[in-house]
Design a protein around this motif. Sequence first.
Motif, short mmCIF file in Angstrom:
data_model
loop_
_atom_site.label_atom_id
_atom_site.label_comp_id
_atom_site.label_asym_id
_atom_site.label_seq_id
_atom_site.Cartn_x
_atom_site.Cartn_y
_atom_site.Cartn_z
N VAL A 98 0.82 -1.21 0.00
CA VAL A 98 0.00 0.00 0.00
C VAL A 98 0.86 1.26 0.00
CG1 VAL A 98 -1.63 1.38 1.38
CG2 VAL A 98 -2.03 -1.08 1.06
N TYR A 99 1.95 1.27 0.76
CA TYR A 99 2.67 2.51 0.99
C TYR A 99 4.02 2.65 0.30
CZ TYR A 99 -0.82 3.58 4.51
OH TYR A 99 -2.00 3.86 5.14
N THR A 100 4.39 1.69 -0.54
CA THR A 100 5.62 1.85 -1.31
C THR A 100 5.35 1.65 -2.78
OG1 THR A 100 6.27 -0.49 -1.15
CG2 THR A 100 6.99 0.97 0.62
N ILE A 134 -7.35 -10.72 1.36
CA ILE A 134 -6.32 -9.81 0.86
C ILE A 134 -6.90 -8.44 0.56
CG2 ILE A 134 -4.78 -9.35 -1.10
CD1 ILE A 134 -4.25 -12.36 -1.23
N LYS A 135 -8.01 -8.42 -0.17
CA LYS A 135 -8.62 -7.13 -0.52
C LYS A 135 -9.05 -6.36 0.72
CE LYS A 135 -12.07 -4.91 -3.47
NZ LYS A 135 -12.37 -3.89 -2.47
N GLU A 136 -9.66 -7.05 1.65
CA GLU A 136 -10.10 -6.40 2.89
C GLU A 136 -8.91 -5.85 3.66
OE1 GLU A 136 -14.12 -9.09 3.70
OE2 GLU A 136 -12.18 -9.67 4.55
N ASP A 139 -7.56 -2.76 1.95
CA ASP A 139 -8.49 -1.64 2.17
C ASP A 139 -8.33 -1.08 3.59
OD1 ASP A 139 -9.50 -1.79 -0.37
OD2 ASP A 139 -11.32 -2.90 0.18
N ILE A 140 -8.16 -1.97 4.57
CA ILE A 140 -7.96 -1.54 5.96
C ILE A 140 -6.73 -0.66 6.07
CG2 ILE A 140 -7.23 -2.38 8.24
CD1 ILE A 140 -9.10 -4.80 7.76
N ALA A 160 3.55 0.85 12.38
CA ALA A 160 4.40 0.46 11.25
C ALA A 160 4.04 1.26 10.01
CB ALA A 160 4.24 -1.04 10.98
N SER A 161 2.74 1.47 9.78
CA SER A 161 2.29 2.24 8.61
C SER A 161 2.77 3.69 8.70
CB SER A 161 0.77 2.20 8.50
OG SER A 161 0.30 0.89 8.29
#
Length: 339
Positions: A98-100, A134-136, A139-140, A160-161
């Motif tokens: 998600v973040y990289t 995985i999708k959930e 999305d979280i 961590a995020s």
Amino acid sequence: MDEYIYGVARIRALESTLLTDEDVKSLAEAKDYDSALQMLKDKGWGSNTPNESLNDIIEIEKNKTREVIDDIIKDKDDKKVLIVEDEYHNLKTAIKKVYTDASVANKYVYVALDPNGVKDENDEHIKVIENITIKELEDIITNSEYEKLPEHMIHTARKASETLIKSGDGQLCDIIIDKQLLRMFRNIGRESTNSLIKDYTNIKVGMADIKVAIRSARAGKDSDFAFKAMIPCEYVNVNELERAVNDGYEAVIDYLKDIGHEDLALAAEKSISYFECVCDNKIIERIKSQKYETFTIGPVLAYSLARDNEIKTVKIILSCKENGFDEDFIKERARIMYA
């Protein structure tokens, strides 16, 4: 636990199919990659279909083990010690995806068989954290809805995020998640009444702390770095380990020798890969006592851990064969077997 009498009987039959130390030696001595791969197939690995790659075979064998464990162990709490590492691996994978912008080498692994028979690890319907797909999960993480995660993950996922977003430091993100995983192992062991779970989680956390100390000292990092990654446990005194890290690599080696872990110290001096092999071997030696248990969940858990160990060993040996490493190099990295 009378409910595991049938399961243990089933495990006893399956134990006869596990690879032995002699099998591993034969794989290491095979003349080439193709010969070693054929040895595995002759042992019943894979699905006996043409052109199966090593990755195909490995995934098939993992699926076989999951199916057995899912069939025998119905209580998710009883299974937690086996799946918690995969769950935190999946959390780490989701946050990085998600973040990289960079592609994530690690793939998701599923923690329960899908009721519709989905087996493709890239399928978004695979359950990767309890009942979260995985999708959930993605999305979280994307929407910062961390409260939808299991309680033990909420703070870690958020921290961590946020760390990855602010610093871009993937290693620090890993440390945050890995440290919470170690806490989970420690807590599972402390709360369990099963001797195998207590013993396994204790040595698992202790080995992880020692690995952190070795790697930190070798890299010239001080105890502040090590402190971020280690947690207190019964197996080793982390405060003393941290002080040794401050004094340098040789101090860590000497400390391990002083507390009766000369085998780990000598292995670390030889190479990190051999050190990690010895760590894994100590765990396998500890769980071998479950061969003589009958009425507890212990033999079922031990079988699963044994399968993980032999799959890891097979992957190491075949990868070495494929890349042209010599026999001595391979044998140094081959783990001992449970059988």
